[in-house]
Design a protein around this motif. Structure first.
Motif: not given
Length: 85
Positions: A76-77, A83-85
């Motif tokens: 998950s991390r 996905l955040g980048s």
């Protein structure tokens, strides 16, 4: 106990652990203790990713629930960062 959580947090911090899976035996019925442990660890380790078994798989079989929670903690991390980048 809070002393055990503090010791686990100190170990995680000292060893650069970035994800933790929490799986208590009867959390599928009553997740209160898992939630309390998660809240305490979030305060002690705000940058660590936490996976709680009652959120990942409300399964009464602890082996399956634990395996799912560990897999969630493992990926998950990484997925969130990707996905955040």
């Amino acid at each position: 106990s809070s002393a055990d959580l503090e010791a686990a947090a100190a170990y995680a911090k000292a060893n650069g652990i970035s994800s933790i899976a929490i799986c208590f035996l009867f959390s599928y019925q009553n997740p209160r203790h898992e939630i309390e442990a998660g809240d305490a660890l979030r305060k002690l380790l705000p940058s660590v990713s936490l996976s709680l078994s009652h959120q990942v798989a409300r399964e009464w079989r602890e082996a399956e629930r634990a395996a799912s929670t560990v897999a969630d903690a493992y990926i998950s991390r990484i997925v969130r960062e990707y996905l955040g980048s």
